[in-house]
Design a protein around this motif. Structure first.
Motif, short mmCIF file in Angstrom:
data_model
loop_
_atom_site.label_atom_id
_atom_site.label_comp_id
_atom_site.label_asym_id
_atom_site.label_seq_id
_atom_site.Cartn_x
_atom_site.Cartn_y
_atom_site.Cartn_z
N ALA A 43 -8.34 -20.98 36.86
CA ALA A 43 -7.90 -21.00 35.46
C ALA A 43 -7.96 -19.60 34.87
O ALA A 43 -7.03 -19.18 34.15
N GLY A 44 -9.02 -18.87 35.16
CA GLY A 44 -9.13 -17.50 34.65
C GLY A 44 -8.01 -16.62 35.16
O GLY A 44 -7.43 -15.83 34.40
N ILE A 45 -7.71 -16.75 36.44
CA ILE A 45 -6.63 -15.94 37.03
C ILE A 45 -5.29 -16.30 36.40
O ILE A 45 -4.50 -15.42 36.03
N PHE A 46 -5.02 -17.61 36.24
CA PHE A 46 -3.76 -18.04 35.63
C PHE A 46 -3.64 -17.52 34.20
O PHE A 46 -2.58 -17.03 33.78
N ILE A 47 -4.71 -17.61 33.43
CA ILE A 47 -4.65 -17.20 32.02
C ILE A 47 -4.46 -15.69 31.91
O ILE A 47 -3.66 -15.23 31.09
N ILE A 48 -5.13 -14.91 32.72
CA ILE A 48 -4.99 -13.45 32.66
C ILE A 48 -3.56 -13.03 33.01
O ILE A 48 -2.92 -12.25 32.29
N PHE A 49 -3.05 -13.55 34.14
CA PHE A 49 -1.70 -13.15 34.53
C PHE A 49 -0.64 -13.70 33.57
O PHE A 49 0.38 -13.05 33.33
N SER A 50 -0.88 -14.87 33.02
CA SER A 50 0.07 -15.42 32.05
C SER A 50 0.13 -14.57 30.80
O SER A 50 1.21 -14.33 30.24
N PHE A 51 -1.02 -14.10 30.36
CA PHE A 51 -1.06 -13.22 29.20
C PHE A 51 -0.29 -11.93 29.48
O PHE A 51 0.46 -11.43 28.63
N LEU A 52 -0.46 -11.40 30.69
CA LEU A 52 0.28 -10.19 31.05
C LEU A 52 1.79 -10.45 31.12
O LEU A 52 2.59 -9.58 30.72
N PHE A 53 2.20 -11.61 31.60
CA PHE A 53 3.63 -11.95 31.62
C PHE A 53 4.17 -12.04 30.20
O PHE A 53 5.29 -11.57 29.92
N ILE A 54 3.42 -12.64 29.30
CA ILE A 54 3.89 -12.76 27.91
C ILE A 54 4.01 -11.38 27.28
O ILE A 54 5.01 -11.09 26.60
N LEU A 55 3.01 -10.52 27.50
CA LEU A 55 3.11 -9.16 26.97
C LEU A 55 4.30 -8.41 27.58
O LEU A 55 5.01 -7.68 26.89
N GLY A 56 4.50 -8.58 28.88
CA GLY A 56 5.62 -7.93 29.55
C GLY A 56 6.97 -8.43 29.06
O GLY A 56 7.97 -7.68 29.05
N GLY A 57 7.03 -9.67 28.64
CA GLY A 57 8.29 -10.22 28.12
C GLY A 57 8.72 -9.58 26.82
O GLY A 57 9.90 -9.55 26.50
N PHE A 58 7.75 -9.07 26.04
CA PHE A 58 8.07 -8.41 24.77
C PHE A 58 8.29 -6.90 24.92
O PHE A 58 8.62 -6.24 23.95
N SER A 59 8.10 -6.36 26.13
CA SER A 59 8.32 -4.93 26.33
C SER A 59 9.82 -4.65 26.43
O SER A 59 10.62 -5.56 26.68
N PRO A 60 10.25 -3.38 26.26
CA PRO A 60 11.69 -3.06 26.33
C PRO A 60 12.30 -3.35 27.70
O PRO A 60 13.46 -3.71 27.80
N GLU A 61 11.50 -3.22 28.78
CA GLU A 61 12.04 -3.48 30.12
C GLU A 61 11.87 -4.94 30.52
O GLU A 61 12.32 -5.36 31.58
N GLY A 62 11.19 -5.71 29.70
CA GLY A 62 10.88 -7.10 30.05
C GLY A 62 12.07 -8.03 29.89
O GLY A 62 13.08 -7.70 29.27
N GLN A 63 11.94 -9.20 30.48
CA GLN A 63 12.98 -10.21 30.40
C GLN A 63 12.43 -11.41 29.63
O GLN A 63 11.24 -11.73 29.71
N PRO A 64 13.26 -12.10 28.90
CA PRO A 64 12.80 -13.26 28.12
C PRO A 64 12.24 -14.38 29.01
O PRO A 64 11.40 -15.17 28.56
N ALA A 65 12.64 -14.44 30.26
CA ALA A 65 12.13 -15.49 31.15
C ALA A 65 10.64 -15.28 31.45
O ALA A 65 9.93 -16.24 31.76
#
Length: 122
Positions: free
Chosen positions: A12-34
């Motif tokens: 659960a800790g691993i999923f939550i950490i990487f999920s948070f990073l995916f959400i942050l990456g989605g809002f970056s200029p190079e990120g994708q909405p998916a």
């Protein structure tokens, strides 16, 4: 804690950490909405694993408590034979029980019950 519960919390800790990073990456200029969607799905999985981990072990009943008593003795200690105060018969460790936080001895020879006391060392 059981092994399944520990594994569920670690995953659960691993999923939550990487999920948070995916959400942050989605809002970056190079990120994708998916990436935001992947992050949200990962968060749901992570919190689901925490929920499952808390439900894996049934709650303990009030009478199922296990109490361990560890005694740390300073330095080299010589052990004398414990004898019954009433009849003088030998007392073993099986005859000593903790009752209400105090060591109580029941003599197997004369059935006398008394509390163990420690004499001052001075």
């Amino acid at each position: 804690m059981r092994a399944g519960k520990i594994i569920a919390f670690i995953a659960a800790g691993i999923f939550i950490i990487f999920s948070f990073l995916f959400i942050l990456g989605g809002f970056s200029p190079e990120g994708q909405p998916a990436w935001i969607l992947i992050g949200l799905v990962g968060m749901v999985i992570g919190f689901g694993l925490i929920f499952i981990g808390t439900k894996l072990s049934p709650p303990q009943k009030a009478g199922d408590q296990v109490v361990n008593l560890n005694i740390d003795l300073p330095g080299q200690v010589g052990m004398d034979t414990i004898k019954c105060q009433a009849c003088g018969g030998p007392i073993t460790s099986k005859d000593v029980k903790m009752i209400a936080g105090a060591p109580v001895v029941e003599c197997p020879h004369c059935s006398t019950t008394y509390q163990l006391t420690e004499e001052p060392k001075w």
